[in-house]
Design a protein around this motif. Structure first.
Motif, PDB file in Angstrom:
ATOM      1  N   ARG A 241       1.026  -1.184   0.054  1.00 26.95           N
ATOM      2  CA  ARG A 241       0.134  -0.021  -0.172  1.00 26.95           C
ATOM      3  C   ARG A 241       0.875   1.322  -0.085  1.00 26.95           C
ATOM      4  NH1 ARG A 241      -3.424  -3.125   3.564  1.00 26.95           N
ATOM      5  NH2 ARG A 241      -2.513  -2.185   5.454  1.00 26.95           N
ATOM      6  N   GLN A 242       2.089   1.158   0.644  1.00 26.54           N
ATOM      7  CA  GLN A 242       2.859   2.522   0.870  1.00 26.54           C
ATOM      8  C   GLN A 242       3.695   2.528  -0.607  1.00 26.54           C
ATOM      9  OE1 GLN A 242       2.690   3.727   3.730  1.00 26.54           O
ATOM     10  NE2 GLN A 242       4.142   5.591   3.182  1.00 26.54           N
ATOM     11  N   ARG A 243       3.731   1.762  -1.520  1.00 22.44           N
ATOM     12  CA  ARG A 243       4.501   1.992  -2.902  1.00 22.44           C
ATOM     13  C   ARG A 243       3.767   2.962  -3.561  1.00 22.44           C
ATOM     14  NH1 ARG A 243       5.489  -4.089  -4.003  1.00 22.44           N
ATOM     15  NH2 ARG A 243       6.938  -4.623  -2.525  1.00 22.44           N
ATOM     16  N   ALA A 244       2.210   2.845  -3.380  1.00 23.16           N
ATOM     17  CA  ALA A 244       1.460   3.731  -4.284  1.00 23.16           C
ATOM     18  C   ALA A 244       1.564   5.124  -3.716  1.00 23.16           C
ATOM     19  CB  ALA A 244      -0.158   3.513  -4.017  1.00 23.16           C
ATOM     20  N   PHE A 245       2.304   5.622  -2.599  1.00 22.98           N
ATOM     21  CA  PHE A 245       2.674   7.143  -2.185  1.00 22.98           C
ATOM     22  C   PHE A 245       4.118   7.463  -2.297  1.00 22.98           C
ATOM     23  CE2 PHE A 245      -0.885   5.659   0.288  1.00 22.98           C
ATOM     24  CZ  PHE A 245      -1.945   6.467  -0.122  1.00 22.98           C
ATOM     25  N   GLU A 246       4.993   6.490  -2.894  1.00 19.72           N
ATOM     26  CA  GLU A 246       6.167   6.800  -3.034  1.00 19.72           C
ATOM     27  C   GLU A 246       6.466   7.273  -4.409  1.00 19.72           C
ATOM     28  OE1 GLU A 246       8.562   3.101  -2.428  1.00 19.72           O
ATOM     29  OE2 GLU A 246       8.106   3.074  -0.489  1.00 19.72           O
ATOM     30  N   GLU A 247       7.604   8.267  -4.321  1.00 19.62           N
ATOM     31  CA  GLU A 247       7.993   9.143  -5.765  1.00 19.62           C
ATOM     32  C   GLU A 247       8.663   7.885  -6.507  1.00 19.62           C
ATOM     33  OE1 GLU A 247      10.719  13.076  -6.927  1.00 19.62           O
ATOM     34  OE2 GLU A 247      10.421  12.305  -4.801  1.00 19.62           O
ATOM     35  N   PRO A 248       8.281   8.088  -7.740  1.00 14.51           N
ATOM     36  CA  PRO A 248       8.884   7.145  -8.764  1.00 14.51           C
ATOM     37  C   PRO A 248      10.428   7.731  -9.023  1.00 14.51           C
ATOM     38  CG  PRO A 248       7.356   8.440 -10.058  1.00 14.51           C
ATOM     39  CD  PRO A 248       7.360   8.795  -8.408  1.00 14.51           C
ATOM     40  N   GLU A 249      11.425   6.644  -9.168  1.00 12.24           N
ATOM     41  CA  GLU A 249      12.532   6.834  -9.459  1.00 12.24           C
ATOM     42  C   GLU A 249      13.010   7.237 -10.709  1.00 12.24           C
ATOM     43  OE1 GLU A 249      14.950   3.561  -8.065  1.00 12.24           O
ATOM     44  OE2 GLU A 249      14.510   3.849  -5.868  1.00 12.24           O
ATOM     45  N   GLU A 250      13.550   8.281 -10.938  1.00 16.55           N
ATOM     46  CA  GLU A 250      13.861   8.432 -12.769  1.00 16.55           C
ATOM     47  C   GLU A 250      15.082   7.961 -13.022  1.00 16.55           C
ATOM     48  OE1 GLU A 250      13.898  12.781 -13.391  1.00 16.55           O
ATOM     49  OE2 GLU A 250      11.928  13.336 -12.636  1.00 16.55           O
ATOM     50  N   ASP A 251      15.185   7.612 -14.332  1.00 17.26           N
ATOM     51  CA  ASP A 251      16.343   6.901 -14.811  1.00 17.26           C
ATOM     52  C   ASP A 251      17.697   7.855 -15.012  1.00 17.26           C
ATOM     53  OD1 ASP A 251      17.814   5.016 -16.010  1.00 17.26           O
ATOM     54  OD2 ASP A 251      16.808   5.027 -17.994  1.00 17.26           O
ATOM     55  N   SER A 252      18.910   7.393 -14.562  1.00 21.27           N
ATOM     56  CA  SER A 252      19.953   8.205 -14.539  1.00 21.27           C
ATOM     57  C   SER A 252      20.371   8.636 -15.698  1.00 21.27           C
ATOM     58  CB  SER A 252      20.937   7.478 -13.711  1.00 21.27           C
ATOM     59  OG  SER A 252      21.387   6.192 -14.451  1.00 21.27           O
ATOM     60  N   GLU A 253      20.324   7.498 -16.695  1.00 23.94           N
ATOM     61  CA  GLU A 253      20.790   8.120 -18.025  1.00 23.94           C
ATOM     62  C   GLU A 253      20.011   9.200 -18.844  1.00 23.94           C
ATOM     63  OE1 GLU A 253      20.761   4.685 -20.536  1.00 23.94           O
ATOM     64  OE2 GLU A 253      22.400   3.561 -19.280  1.00 23.94           O
ATOM     65  N   LYS A 254      18.706   9.110 -18.631  1.00 22.78           N
ATOM     66  CA  LYS A 254      17.497  10.112 -18.984  1.00 22.78           C
ATOM     67  C   LYS A 254      18.041  11.576 -18.246  1.00 22.78           C
ATOM     68  CE  LYS A 254      13.822   7.293 -20.411  1.00 22.78           C
ATOM     69  NZ  LYS A 254      12.207   6.987 -20.108  1.00 22.78           N
ATOM     70  N   LEU A 255      18.305  11.355 -17.130  1.00 20.42           N
ATOM     71  CA  LEU A 255      18.670  12.752 -16.517  1.00 20.42           C
ATOM     72  C   LEU A 255      19.966  13.261 -16.954  1.00 20.42           C
ATOM     73  CD1 LEU A 255      17.693  11.857 -12.774  1.00 20.42           C
ATOM     74  CD2 LEU A 255      16.522  13.559 -13.941  1.00 20.42           C
ATOM     75  N   ALA A 256      20.964  12.421 -17.102  1.00 26.27           N
ATOM     76  CA  ALA A 256      22.400  12.806 -17.629  1.00 26.27           C
ATOM     77  C   ALA A 256      22.097  13.549 -18.956  1.00 26.27           C
ATOM     78  CB  ALA A 256      23.256  12.000 -17.657  1.00 26.27           C
ATOM     79  N   LYS A 257      21.299  13.020 -19.979  1.00 23.34           N
ATOM     80  CA  LYS A 257      21.064  13.371 -21.284  1.00 23.34           C
ATOM     81  C   LYS A 257      20.533  14.877 -21.147  1.00 23.34           C
ATOM     82  CE  LYS A 257      20.779   9.246 -24.001  1.00 23.34           C
ATOM     83  NZ  LYS A 257      20.177   8.250 -24.607  1.00 23.34           N
ATOM     84  N   LYS A 258      19.464  14.945 -20.360  1.00 22.89           N
ATOM     85  CA  LYS A 258      18.796  16.254 -20.187  1.00 22.89           C
ATOM     86  C   LYS A 258      19.628  17.389 -19.685  1.00 22.89           C
ATOM     87  CE  LYS A 258      14.334  17.768 -17.896  1.00 22.89           C
ATOM     88  NZ  LYS A 258      13.190  17.417 -17.173  1.00 22.89           N
ATOM     89  N   ALA A 259      20.428  16.963 -18.653  1.00 16.63           N
ATOM     90  CA  ALA A 259      21.386  18.063 -18.270  1.00 16.63           C
ATOM     91  C   ALA A 259      22.389  18.504 -19.184  1.00 16.63           C
ATOM     92  CB  ALA A 259      22.352  17.403 -17.388  1.00 16.63           C
ATOM     93  N   LYS A 260      22.791  17.562 -20.142  1.00 15.90           N
ATOM     94  CA  LYS A 260      23.966  17.990 -21.153  1.00 15.90           C
ATOM     95  C   LYS A 260      22.968  19.071 -22.148  1.00 15.90           C
ATOM     96  CE  LYS A 260      26.978  14.069 -21.359  1.00 15.90           C
ATOM     97  NZ  LYS A 260      27.490  12.913 -22.042  1.00 15.90           N
TER      98      LYS A 260
END
Length: 287
Positions: A241-260
């Motif tokens: 039940r607690q998993r529904a309220f947790e923030e989803p983890e973003e993909d590290s590769e996607k974050l790196a591309k976005k920063a570049k």
């Protein structure tokens, strides 16, 4: 009984039927003049035992008529395959059997694991070949076709001394490859020792020491195990039940591309200058 006695009496053969034992005996008399008629009388009994009609069975007593009982039970091992091939010999509504009878001039009766044939020597030979081929997975239509061609060739006297092989149909047998099984079971190594005996409930209790506990202690232990399982199940449900309220983890590769892309480090200045020059030249030409 009276009909058989009367028919065999015409050939001076005496017969006696024992209903208690279920047997029939034939014997010669002093008036019997044909030495082979006793064997013919034996054949009559054999055919009657195979459910051949009385009128057809009595035809064997004639000189130019003989009989044979072909045993087809041992020709095919598989029961289902045997039933299918026997039905193939009979045909739809007995059509195939009737065609063989007309071409060979014999009377045929399929009963259980035997086929009774009554007719001339040549006809019985042809009918036996059709039966054996059918049980060896050769369709009777092929033999019927060959018999029809032979029948037509026999009418022509010019073909009496010639070979008929070129007129007869030749059928090639195709060997169909067997399907390989999906799961190939490997044979276990042979050991003369029997497999280990599975532990009984008492053996397990003795190994854990539970066997020596009192009833109250056993019950308390079972209750503790039950409550522990329930608590574990509740904890799993709470996590789910607690998993529904947790923030989803973003993909590290996607974050790196976005920063570049945001920083603009990978932008080629020379290419950008060339694009601007080409754009300006295009504008001047249009003017």
């Amino acid at each position: 009984d009276l009909h058989i006695k009367r028919t065999l009496g015409e050939h001076f053969i005496d017969c006696s039927l024992d209903l208690i034992e279920g047997s029939m005996t034939v014997r010669t008399t002093r008036k019997t003049w044909d030495p082979y008629i006793i064997l013919k009388a034996r054949d009559v009994i054999k055919l009657l035992a195979r459910s051949v009609p009385y009128d057809q069975a009595c035809r064997v007593l004639a000189d130019d008529v003989t009989c044979e009982v072909v045993k087809i039970g041992g020709m095919v091992r598989n029961t289902e395959r045997f039933v299918k091939r026997r039905q193939r010999l009979i045909g739809p509504n007995g059509a195939t059997l009737k065609a063989i009878e007309l071409l060979t001039g014999c009377y045929m009766l399929v009963q259980g694991k035997t086929v009774s044939i009554i007719g001339s020597h040549q006809g019985i030979k042809q009918a036996r070949r059709v039966i054996t081929d059918t049980m060896a997975n050769v369709h009777p239509v092929y033999n019927i076709k060959a018999l029809m061609i032979k029948r037509e060739l026999a009418k022509d006297p010019a073909m009496a001394n010639e070979s008929w092989d070129r007129f007869l149909p030749k059928f090639k047998t195709s060997n169909v490859k067997r399907r390989k099984p999906r799961k190939i079971s490997k044979k276990k190594e042979y050991t003369p020792f029997p497999p280990p005996q599975p532990e009984s409930k008492i053996d397990k209790e003795l190994a854990s020491g539970e066997y020596f506990l009192k009833e109250g202690e056993k019950k308390a232990k079972r209750d503790m195990e039950k409550t522990a399982k329930q608590a574990e199940a509740k904890e799993q449900q709470r996590r789910k039940r607690q998993r529904a309220f947790e923030e989803p983890e973003e993909d590290s590769e996607k974050l790196a591309k976005k920063a570049k892309s945001d920083s603009g480090v990978d932008v080629d200045v020379e290419k950008l200058k060339k694009k601007v020059k080409n754009a300006q030249k295009g504008k001047t030409k249009r003017k």
